[in-house]
Design a protein around this motif. Structure first.
Motif, PDB file in Angstrom:
ATOM      1  N   GLN A 266      -1.685  -0.334  24.958  1.00 47.71           N
ATOM      2  CA  GLN A 266      -3.117  -0.101  23.997  1.00 47.71           C
ATOM      3  C   GLN A 266      -2.813  -0.376  22.950  1.00 47.71           C
ATOM      4  O   GLN A 266      -1.888  -0.384  22.256  1.00 47.71           O
ATOM      5  CB  GLN A 266      -3.669   1.089  23.452  1.00 47.71           C
ATOM      6  N   PHE A 267      -3.414  -1.564  22.257  1.00 40.11           N
ATOM      7  CA  PHE A 267      -3.397  -1.771  20.632  1.00 40.11           C
ATOM      8  C   PHE A 267      -3.630  -0.655  19.931  1.00 40.11           C
ATOM      9  O   PHE A 267      -4.924  -0.571  19.774  1.00 40.11           O
ATOM     10  CB  PHE A 267      -4.219  -3.079  20.569  1.00 40.11           C
ATOM     11  N   ALA A 268      -2.798  -0.407  18.811  1.00 44.44           N
ATOM     12  CA  ALA A 268      -2.934   0.346  18.413  1.00 44.44           C
ATOM     13  C   ALA A 268      -2.304   0.656  16.550  1.00 44.44           C
ATOM     14  O   ALA A 268      -1.909   0.398  16.277  1.00 44.44           O
ATOM     15  CB  ALA A 268      -2.972   1.874  18.976  1.00 44.44           C
ATOM     16  N   LEU A 269      -3.018   2.058  15.862  1.00 46.18           N
ATOM     17  CA  LEU A 269      -2.749   1.904  14.435  1.00 46.18           C
ATOM     18  C   LEU A 269      -2.005   3.577  14.442  1.00 46.18           C
ATOM     19  O   LEU A 269      -2.824   4.605  14.104  1.00 46.18           O
ATOM     20  CB  LEU A 269      -3.772   1.408  13.392  1.00 46.18           C
ATOM     21  N   ALA A 270      -1.370   4.071  13.988  1.00 48.72           N
ATOM     22  CA  ALA A 270      -0.593   5.392  13.448  1.00 48.72           C
ATOM     23  C   ALA A 270      -0.982   5.179  12.264  1.00 48.72           C
ATOM     24  O   ALA A 270      -0.057   4.604  11.203  1.00 48.72           O
ATOM     25  CB  ALA A 270       0.257   5.333  14.443  1.00 48.72           C
ATOM     26  N   SER A 271      -1.182   6.803  11.359  1.00 50.07           N
ATOM     27  CA  SER A 271      -1.399   7.230  10.205  1.00 50.07           C
ATOM     28  C   SER A 271      -1.603   8.402  10.044  1.00 50.07           C
ATOM     29  O   SER A 271      -2.135   9.190  10.642  1.00 50.07           O
ATOM     30  CB  SER A 271      -2.289   6.713   9.496  1.00 50.07           C
ATOM     31  N   GLY A 272      -1.022   9.118   8.952  1.00 46.94           N
ATOM     32  CA  GLY A 272      -0.608  10.929   8.640  1.00 46.94           C
ATOM     33  C   GLY A 272      -0.358  11.243  10.201  1.00 46.94           C
ATOM     34  O   GLY A 272      -1.478  12.722  10.288  1.00 46.94           O
ATOM     35  N   GLY A 273       0.210  11.242  11.552  1.00 46.68           N
ATOM     36  CA  GLY A 273       0.380  11.610  11.996  1.00 46.68           C
ATOM     37  C   GLY A 273      -0.687  11.703  13.188  1.00 46.68           C
ATOM     38  O   GLY A 273      -0.675  12.348  14.579  1.00 46.68           O
ATOM     39  N   LYS A 274      -1.553  10.726  13.313  1.00 45.35           N
ATOM     40  CA  LYS A 274      -2.705  10.227  14.320  1.00 45.35           C
ATOM     41  C   LYS A 274      -2.772   9.055  14.564  1.00 45.35           C
ATOM     42  O   LYS A 274      -2.280   8.434  13.747  1.00 45.35           O
ATOM     43  CB  LYS A 274      -4.012  10.794  13.506  1.00 45.35           C
ATOM     44  N   VAL A 275      -2.719   8.943  15.516  1.00 43.57           N
ATOM     45  CA  VAL A 275      -3.043   7.277  16.394  1.00 43.57           C
ATOM     46  C   VAL A 275      -4.679   7.240  16.673  1.00 43.57           C
ATOM     47  O   VAL A 275      -4.836   7.945  17.424  1.00 43.57           O
ATOM     48  CB  VAL A 275      -2.377   7.373  17.678  1.00 43.57           C
ATOM     49  N   PHE A 276      -5.463   5.842  16.629  1.00 44.30           N
ATOM     50  CA  PHE A 276      -6.394   5.444  17.340  1.00 44.30           C
ATOM     51  C   PHE A 276      -5.866   4.039  17.811  1.00 44.30           C
ATOM     52  O   PHE A 276      -5.568   2.859  17.477  1.00 44.30           O
ATOM     53  CB  PHE A 276      -6.992   4.985  15.192  1.00 44.30           C
ATOM     54  N   ALA A 277      -6.920   4.165  18.736  1.00 41.96           N
ATOM     55  CA  ALA A 277      -6.692   2.929  19.786  1.00 41.96           C
ATOM     56  C   ALA A 277      -7.601   2.047  20.135  1.00 41.96           C
ATOM     57  O   ALA A 277      -8.586   2.732  20.285  1.00 41.96           O
ATOM     58  CB  ALA A 277      -5.855   3.102  21.492  1.00 41.96           C
ATOM     59  N   PHE A 278      -6.870   0.428  19.118  1.00 43.68           N
ATOM     60  CA  PHE A 278      -8.595   0.389  19.309  1.00 43.68           C
ATOM     61  C   PHE A 278      -8.717  -0.675  20.922  1.00 43.68           C
ATOM     62  O   PHE A 278     -10.307  -0.842  21.191  1.00 43.68           O
ATOM     63  CB  PHE A 278      -8.174  -1.655  18.870  1.00 43.68           C
ATOM     64  N   GLY A 279      -8.359  -0.926  21.763  1.00 42.54           N
ATOM     65  CA  GLY A 279      -7.941  -1.456  23.223  1.00 42.54           C
ATOM     66  C   GLY A 279      -7.485  -2.084  23.580  1.00 42.54           C
ATOM     67  O   GLY A 279      -5.988  -1.960  22.910  1.00 42.54           O
ATOM     68  N   PRO A 280      -7.112  -2.485  24.970  1.00 41.60           N
ATOM     69  CA  PRO A 280      -6.096  -2.736  26.023  1.00 41.60           C
ATOM     70  C   PRO A 280      -5.488  -4.262  25.593  1.00 41.60           C
ATOM     71  O   PRO A 280      -5.968  -5.240  24.450  1.00 41.60           O
ATOM     72  CB  PRO A 280      -7.199  -2.963  26.820  1.00 41.60           C
ATOM     73  N   LEU A 281      -4.073  -4.503  25.238  1.00 43.32           N
ATOM     74  CA  LEU A 281      -3.879  -5.998  24.413  1.00 43.32           C
ATOM     75  C   LEU A 281      -5.013  -6.891  24.968  1.00 43.32           C
ATOM     76  O   LEU A 281      -4.867  -7.052  27.073  1.00 43.32           O
ATOM     77  CB  LEU A 281      -2.083  -6.032  24.497  1.00 43.32           C
ATOM     78  N   SER A 282      -5.089  -7.997  24.641  1.00 48.50           N
ATOM     79  CA  SER A 282      -5.438  -8.884  24.621  1.00 48.50           C
ATOM     80  C   SER A 282      -4.071 -10.271  25.137  1.00 48.50           C
ATOM     81  O   SER A 282      -3.490 -10.532  24.159  1.00 48.50           O
ATOM     82  CB  SER A 282      -6.361  -9.750  23.683  1.00 48.50           C
ATOM     83  N   SER A 283      -4.620 -10.857  25.941  1.00 45.58           N
ATOM     84  CA  SER A 283      -3.245 -11.577  26.355  1.00 45.58           C
ATOM     85  C   SER A 283      -4.210 -13.174  26.433  1.00 45.58           C
ATOM     86  O   SER A 283      -3.411 -14.203  27.296  1.00 45.58           O
ATOM     87  CB  SER A 283      -2.774 -11.004  27.403  1.00 45.58           C
TER      88      SER A 283
ATOM     89  N   THR B 260       1.030  -1.578  -0.194  1.00 42.24           N
ATOM     90  CA  THR B 260      -0.057  -0.023   0.003  1.00 42.24           C
ATOM     91  C   THR B 260       0.422   1.418   0.364  1.00 42.24           C
ATOM     92  O   THR B 260       1.811   1.311   0.471  1.00 42.24           O
ATOM     93  CB  THR B 260      -0.483  -0.050   0.992  1.00 42.24           C
ATOM     94  N   LYS B 261       0.344   2.196  -0.663  1.00 39.20           N
ATOM     95  CA  LYS B 261       1.493   3.589  -0.490  1.00 39.20           C
ATOM     96  C   LYS B 261       0.821   4.215   0.427  1.00 39.20           C
ATOM     97  O   LYS B 261       1.206   5.126   0.780  1.00 39.20           O
ATOM     98  CB  LYS B 261       0.991   4.182  -1.844  1.00 39.20           C
ATOM     99  N   ILE B 262       0.008   3.662   1.305  1.00 38.75           N
ATOM    100  CA  ILE B 262      -0.381   4.687   2.331  1.00 38.75           C
ATOM    101  C   ILE B 262       0.394   4.080   3.521  1.00 38.75           C
ATOM    102  O   ILE B 262       0.926   3.473   4.016  1.00 38.75           O
ATOM    103  CB  ILE B 262      -1.861   4.477   3.022  1.00 38.75           C
ATOM    104  N   PRO B 263       1.462   5.121   4.164  1.00 38.59           N
ATOM    105  CA  PRO B 263       2.521   5.555   5.447  1.00 38.59           C
ATOM    106  C   PRO B 263       1.381   4.460   6.574  1.00 38.59           C
ATOM    107  O   PRO B 263       0.320   5.271   6.612  1.00 38.59           O
ATOM    108  CB  PRO B 263       2.647   6.125   5.588  1.00 38.59           C
ATOM    109  N   LEU B 264       2.026   4.263   7.073  1.00 41.08           N
ATOM    110  CA  LEU B 264       1.056   3.806   8.768  1.00 41.08           C
ATOM    111  C   LEU B 264       1.786   2.571   9.720  1.00 41.08           C
ATOM    112  O   LEU B 264       2.916   2.151   9.166  1.00 41.08           O
ATOM    113  CB  LEU B 264       0.033   1.928   8.696  1.00 41.08           C
ATOM    114  N   SER B 265       1.466   2.580  10.860  1.00 36.08           N
ATOM    115  CA  SER B 265       2.677   1.743  12.429  1.00 36.08           C
ATOM    116  C   SER B 265       1.449   1.608  12.954  1.00 36.08           C
ATOM    117  O   SER B 265       0.545   1.690  13.429  1.00 36.08           O
ATOM    118  CB  SER B 265       3.562   2.781  11.841  1.00 36.08           C
ATOM    119  N   ILE B 266       1.740  -0.040  13.093  1.00 33.17           N
ATOM    120  CA  ILE B 266       0.868  -0.639  14.308  1.00 33.17           C
ATOM    121  C   ILE B 266       1.831  -0.947  15.421  1.00 33.17           C
ATOM    122  O   ILE B 266       3.250  -1.709  15.085  1.00 33.17           O
ATOM    123  CB  ILE B 266       0.040  -1.562  12.920  1.00 33.17           C
ATOM    124  N   GLY B 267       1.937  -0.932  16.346  1.00 31.59           N
ATOM    125  CA  GLY B 267       2.303  -1.447  17.430  1.00 31.59           C
ATOM    126  C   GLY B 267       1.224  -1.242  18.945  1.00 31.59           C
ATOM    127  O   GLY B 267      -0.317  -1.129  18.420  1.00 31.59           O
TER     128      GLY B 267
END
Length: 200
Positions: A85-102, A72-79
């Motif tokens: 929190q499990f989160a996705l970052a793109s375009g200088g913004k971060v969205f947190a899905f929720g606490p990491l499941s174990s 994909t040409k869209i820059p993104l980062s997941i961590g």
């Protein structure tokens, strides 16, 4: 009589021109039509989300559906965030899905989470209203090629009680042989993850 001939003389070339555009530029015409509306197939609540990959590519698993983050040409980062929190970052913004499941169920994934109370999360599947004839694609390995194709869209929508929202959109091609096949056929440059929108 002359009026009829003139009408036919105008009508026939127009029909031929439309058919030629449909045959030679069907994919592009379908993409144009898609901008004005799609046909919804299903909308499913998201019960779990997981990730496999190295942080900038890989696979996002939504419920049991695997969606590629590669090519994909869209820059993104997941961590994970500082507060785990499990989160996705793109375009200088971060969205947190929720606490990491174990849980044991998610042990096979690098990261996983489930929607939290108050979250509205859904996966919506849509298809193009216009298919196109697949005249010029040949499969030399099997000798069989799909006679028609259309686009399939997979849209992830996630909204938090705070108002934070995430939209991710994937586009693939769906082939038709004697029936419509898997909606995950790829084509370089036009399929895969095509949009990420994080608000606010």
């Amino acid at each position: 009589m002359r009026k009829i001939l003139v009408t036919v003389g105008i009508f026939v070339p127009c029909v031929v021109a439309i058919l030629a555009v449909w045959i030679f530029l069907g994919r592009q015409v379908s993409l144009l039509v898609d901008r004005f509306g799609l046909i919804e197939i299903a909308s499913t609540p998201i019960h779990s989300i997981a990730y496999e990959g190295g942080g900038t590519a890989g696979i996002l698993i939504v419920n049991d559906l695997s969606l590629s983050l590669n090519d994909t040409k869209i820059p993104l980062s997941i961590g994970s965030t500082k507060d785990n929190q499990f989160a996705l970052a793109s375009g200088g913004k971060v969205f947190a899905f929720g606490p990491l499941s174990s849980t044991t169920q998610n042990a096979a994934y690098d990261l996983a989470a489930v929607p939290q109370a108050g979250d509205h999360a859904a996966l919506v599947m849509r298809r193009s209203a216009l298919s196109w004839p697949n005249v010029f694609d040949f499969n030399l390995m099997t000798g069989q090629s799909p006679s028609w194709k259309r686009h399939m869209y997979y849209q992830l929508l996630w909204k938090k009680p705070s108002g934070a929202t995430l939209e991710m959109l994937w586009r693939y091609e769906q082939p038709f042989y004697d029936r419509w096949g898997s909606g995950f056929m790829t084509r370089e440059g036009s399929t895969g993850l095509v949009r990420i929108d994080i608000r606010p």
